[in-house]
Design an enzyme around this catalytic site. Structure first.
Site, PDB file in Angstrom:
ATOM      1  N   SER A 173      10.119  58.803 -40.801  1.00 59.30           N
ATOM      2  CA  SER A 173      10.657  59.516 -41.970  1.00 59.30           C
ATOM      3  C   SER A 173      11.245  60.834 -41.491  1.00 59.30           C
ATOM      4  CB  SER A 173       9.529  59.804 -42.961  1.00 59.30           C
ATOM      5  OG  SER A 173       9.954  60.716 -43.954  1.00 59.30           O
ATOM      6  N   TYR A 216       1.233  63.084 -45.427  1.00 61.41           N
ATOM      7  CA  TYR A 216       2.371  62.201 -45.143  1.00 61.41           C
ATOM      8  C   TYR A 216       3.179  62.742 -43.965  1.00 61.41           C
ATOM      9  CZ  TYR A 216       6.534  59.313 -46.033  1.00 61.41           C
ATOM     10  OH  TYR A 216       7.577  58.422 -45.909  1.00 61.41           O
TER      11      TYR A 216
END
Ligand code: NAD
Length: 257
Positions: free
Chosen positions: A148, A161
Site C-alpha cells: 500500500s 495498517y
C-alpha cells in the site's frame, strides 16, 4: 477487454491468490483465469468463496475455498490444493488484507493491532514459506505481495495498517534478496486509492473526504481493481525477469506529487 486479456498468456501456469473473493484479489484471480491460468483462490468467508467459484462453475481450472489466511493450516492447504489438483505452483499473489480501526493509538486494542498484523503480514510469511519449494521447482516462480502507499508514508489514525504495509515492503525486499538465486522473483505492488469494499464506508459516509483524496491524485480519479491487475500480471512474466524486490506504486501518480 480486461487488462489481463490484452497482453498476457498464463496457459499452463498455476496461481494461488489470497483474498480472492472480492475487490482487487477477485479482479486478479479473474484475469489469471481469463488468460489461461489454473487458480487456487482463498477467501475469508464461504459466501465470497462461492462468489469466486462462479467464475468457473465446473471447477475445471479453479479451486475456491474459505479460510483465515493468518493460519498455518490455510497456507498448507492452499499450496497442497495447487499441487494435488494442478500438479505445480508458479505464482503466489499475497493480496488478502484488512484495515485497522481508525483512531489514535491510545484507542487501539492490542487485539486489533494483532489481527491487522496477522492478516496483512503473518499471512504473507506463512504463504511464502509454504510455497517456496514448489515455486523453486516451477523455476521461474513469482510472488507478488499487495502492499500500500501506507508502506511509503504514514497515514494518520491508521498506525496498525501503516506499520503492517511497511512490513510488507521489507518482507518483499528481504525475500527477493534470499530467493533471486533460486529462480523465484518477489515483488510487491502498492495500490493508491482504489474503489473497493475496503473503503466503501468512507466514500458513502464522508464523500467530502473521499473527494479530497481524489483531488490529490494527479490522474484525476480513484483507481479501480482492474487498474492493479495489469501491473501484478506483468510482474509474473519473463518480461519482468530482472525486477526483484521492488514495491511498485499503482497510484495514478500520488507519490509523484
Ligand atoms: P477488500 O476488503 O475488498 O478485499 C480484501 C480481501 O481480503 C477480501 O476478499 C477479504 O475477505 C480478504 N481477507 C481479509 N482478511 C482475511 C483473512 N484473515 N483471511 C482470508 N482472507 C481475508 O479490499 P481490497 O481493496 O480489494 O484489498 C486488497 C488488498 O489491497 C489488501 O491487502 C489491501 O490492504 C490492499 N490495498 C487496498 C487499497 C484500496 O484503496 N482499496 C489501497 C492500498 C492497498
Amino acid at each position: 477487454m480486461s487488462p489481463g486479456e490484452a497482453a498476457f498468456d498464463f496457459t499452463g501456469r498455476v496461481a494461488l491468490v489470497t483474498g480472492a473473493g472480492r475487490g482487487i484479489g477477485h479482479a486478479i484471480a479473474q484475469a489469471l483465469l481469463e488468460t489461461g491460468a489454473e487458480v487456487v483462490g482463498v477467501s475469508r468467508t464461504d459466501e465470497s468463496a462461492r462468489r469466486l467459484a462462479q467464475l468457473d462453475p465446473e471447477g475445471e481450472r479453479l479451486v475456491s475455498f474459505a479460510a483465515d489466511v493468518a493460519s498455518e493450516q490455510a497456507a498448507e492447504e492452499a499450496v497442497g490444493a495447487a499441487l494435488t489438483r494442478f500438479g505445480r505452483l508458479d505464482i503466489l499473489i499475497n493480496n488478502a488484507g484488512q484495515r485497522s480501526k481508525r483512531g489514535p493509538i491510545s484507542e487501539l486494542d492490542i487485539s486489533d493491532w494483532d489481527e491487522v498484523q496477522a492478516t496483512n503480514v503473518r499471512s504473507m510469511y506463512l504463504f511464502c514459506r509454504a510455497a517456496e519449494r514448489p515455486l523453486r521447482e516451477a523455476g521461474p516462480g513469482y510472488v507478488v505481495n499487495v502492499g500500500s502507499l501506507a508502506g511509503f508514508f504514514g497515514i494518520g489514525y491508521a498506525a496498525a495498517y501503516s506499520a503492517s504495509k511497511g512490513a510488507v515492503a521489507q518482507l518483499t525486499k528481504s525475500l527477493a534478496a534470499d530467493w533471486a538465486s533460486s529462480g523465484i522473483q518477489v515483488n510487491a505492488v502498492a495500490p493508491g486509492y482504489i474503489e473497493t469494499d475496503m473503503n466503501a464506508d468512507l466514500r458513502r459516509d464522508d464523500p467530502d473526504r473521499a473527494r479530497a483524496f481524489g483531488e490529490r491524485i494527479p490522474l484525476g480519479r480513484w483507481g479501480r481493481p482492474d487498474d492493479v491487475v495489469g501491473p501484478v500480471l506483468f510482474l509474473c512474466t519473463p518480461a519482468a525477469g530482472y525486477i526483484h524486490g521492488v514495491v511498485l506504486p499503482v497510484d495514478g501518480g500520488v507519490l509523484a506529487r
